[in-house]
Design a protein around this motif. Structure first.
Motif, PDB file in Angstrom:
ATOM      1  N   ALA A   2      49.567  40.993  84.536  1.00  0.00           N
ATOM      2  CA  ALA A   2      50.016  40.610  83.152  1.00  0.00           C
ATOM      3  C   ALA A   2      50.815  39.681  83.094  1.00  0.00           C
ATOM      4  CB  ALA A   2      50.539  41.722  82.554  1.00  0.00           C
ATOM      5  N   ARG A   3      52.191  39.563  84.151  1.00  0.00           N
ATOM      6  CA  ARG A   3      53.018  38.697  84.090  1.00  0.00           C
ATOM      7  C   ARG A   3      52.466  37.142  84.455  1.00  0.00           C
ATOM      8  NH1 ARG A   3      55.435  39.262  89.390  1.00  0.00           N
ATOM      9  NH2 ARG A   3      54.009  37.843  89.871  1.00  0.00           N
ATOM     10  N   ASP A   4      51.228  37.121  85.344  1.00  0.00           N
ATOM     11  CA  ASP A   4      50.689  36.093  85.644  1.00  0.00           C
ATOM     12  C   ASP A   4      50.019  35.337  84.279  1.00  0.00           C
ATOM     13  OD1 ASP A   4      51.827  36.002  88.368  1.00  0.00           O
ATOM     14  OD2 ASP A   4      49.730  36.886  89.051  1.00  0.00           O
ATOM     15  N   GLN A   5      49.462  36.260  83.752  1.00  0.00           N
ATOM     16  CA  GLN A   5      48.742  35.809  82.316  1.00  0.00           C
ATOM     17  C   GLN A   5      49.691  35.456  81.314  1.00  0.00           C
ATOM     18  OE1 GLN A   5      46.414  38.868  80.618  1.00  0.00           O
ATOM     19  NE2 GLN A   5      45.629  37.742  78.909  1.00  0.00           N
ATOM     20  N   PHE A   6      50.875  36.121  81.388  1.00  0.00           N
ATOM     21  CA  PHE A   6      51.835  35.751  80.444  1.00  0.00           C
ATOM     22  C   PHE A   6      52.515  34.195  80.665  1.00  0.00           C
ATOM     23  CE2 PHE A   6      52.779  40.173  79.266  1.00  0.00           C
ATOM     24  CZ  PHE A   6      51.763  40.361  78.173  1.00  0.00           C
ATOM     25  N   GLN A  27      50.208  49.993  88.888  1.00  0.00           N
ATOM     26  CA  GLN A  27      50.740  49.443  87.950  1.00  0.00           C
ATOM     27  C   GLN A  27      51.510  48.385  88.353  1.00  0.00           C
ATOM     28  OE1 GLN A  27      53.305  52.907  87.220  1.00  0.00           O
ATOM     29  NE2 GLN A  27      52.053  54.018  86.096  1.00  0.00           N
ATOM     30  N   ARG A  28      51.937  48.003  89.243  1.00  0.00           N
ATOM     31  CA  ARG A  28      52.636  46.749  90.061  1.00  0.00           C
ATOM     32  C   ARG A  28      51.673  45.684  89.799  1.00  0.00           C
ATOM     33  NH1 ARG A  28      53.599  46.447  95.948  1.00  0.00           N
ATOM     34  NH2 ARG A  28      51.522  45.867  95.467  1.00  0.00           N
ATOM     35  N   ASP A  29      50.524  46.115  90.423  1.00  0.00           N
ATOM     36  CA  ASP A  29      49.481  44.891  90.284  1.00  0.00           C
ATOM     37  C   ASP A  29      49.236  44.618  88.994  1.00  0.00           C
ATOM     38  OD1 ASP A  29      49.536  44.907  93.134  1.00  0.00           O
ATOM     39  OD2 ASP A  29      47.588  46.073  93.306  1.00  0.00           O
ATOM     40  N   ALA A  30      49.000  45.685  88.133  1.00  0.00           N
ATOM     41  CA  ALA A  30      48.542  45.354  86.701  1.00  0.00           C
ATOM     42  C   ALA A  30      49.738  44.566  85.958  1.00  0.00           C
ATOM     43  CB  ALA A  30      48.501  46.504  85.878  1.00  0.00           C
ATOM     44  N   GLU A  33      49.156  59.315  96.056  1.00  0.00           N
ATOM     45  CA  GLU A  33      48.457  59.036  94.602  1.00  0.00           C
ATOM     46  C   GLU A  33      49.552  58.371  93.807  1.00  0.00           C
ATOM     47  OE1 GLU A  33      47.101  62.860  93.396  1.00  0.00           O
ATOM     48  OE2 GLU A  33      45.433  62.858  94.991  1.00  0.00           O
ATOM     49  N   ALA A  34      50.625  58.756  93.823  1.00  0.00           N
ATOM     50  CA  ALA A  34      51.682  58.331  92.979  1.00  0.00           C
ATOM     51  C   ALA A  34      52.007  56.903  93.462  1.00  0.00           C
ATOM     52  CB  ALA A  34      53.107  58.986  93.051  1.00  0.00           C
TER      53      ALA A  34
END
Length: 178
Positions: free
Chosen positions: A82-86, A75-78, A67-68
């Motif tokens: 976010a990095r790609d969006q930035f 979280q890594r995918d998010a 689960e962790a």
């Protein structure tokens, strides 16, 4: 009884005692093995119970870690999203910055052109004001000259009139003399 029969009886008795000893030993060994088996079974059951509880704990820990891991993966995918969006926003901002820079350069050129035009217009206005002042001075001079000429004309007309009167008076005097 014969000695052979006695020997056979003794031998039979010895063999029976031997078989009985062997059977009793076998029974004792069997009981010992059964006891060892029961002890081993009990200790094995205890070890299995301990191991099952450890397995349960480890399975719980594994599921917790899964689960962790899943949360970390999410979280890594998010974070990657976010990095790609930035990155895409950064690229858009860079493009906007480049466009604004070009627009700024155009505005700077336009402002420079306007400033040059303003300077040229100011120079023309200054020249026009200078020309106007010269024209006003020339007009004043011309008006003064015109007034002087008008005064001179009047004076000349008065002199002409006076000369004409004098001529008329002289003609009258000549006519009176003749």
């Amino acid at each position: 009884m014969s000695s052979i029969a006695r020997m056979f009886i003794v031998l039979n008795l010895l063999l029976t005692a031997l078989v009985l000893g062997w059977a009793s030993n076998l029974l004792e060994v069997d009981q010992s093995y059964k006891k060892q088996l029961a002890d081993l079974q009990k200790s094995s059951d205890d070890v299995i119970a301990d191991k099952n509880s450890e397995i349960t704990l480890l399975n719980t820990e594994v599921s917790t870690q899964k689960e962790a891991s899943g949360r970390r993966r999410e979280q890594r995918d998010a974070a990657a999203a976010a990095r790609d969006q930035f990155k895409s926003e950064l690229e858009l901002a860079r493009e906007d910055s480049a466009q604004l820079s070009v627009t700024n350069d155009k505005f700077s050129q336009t402002i420079a052109g306007i400033d040059e035009g303003r300077k040229a217009t100011q120079q023309k206005a200054d020249q026009a004001m200078s020309d106007k002042a010269e024209a006003v001075d020339a007009r004043r001079e011309a008006e003064s000259a015109s007034k002087d000429a008008g005064d001179a004309k009047r004076a000349a007309e008065e002199e002409l009139a006076a000369a004409n009167r004098q001529i008329a008076a002289l003609e009258t005097t000549i006519a009176g003399l003749s």
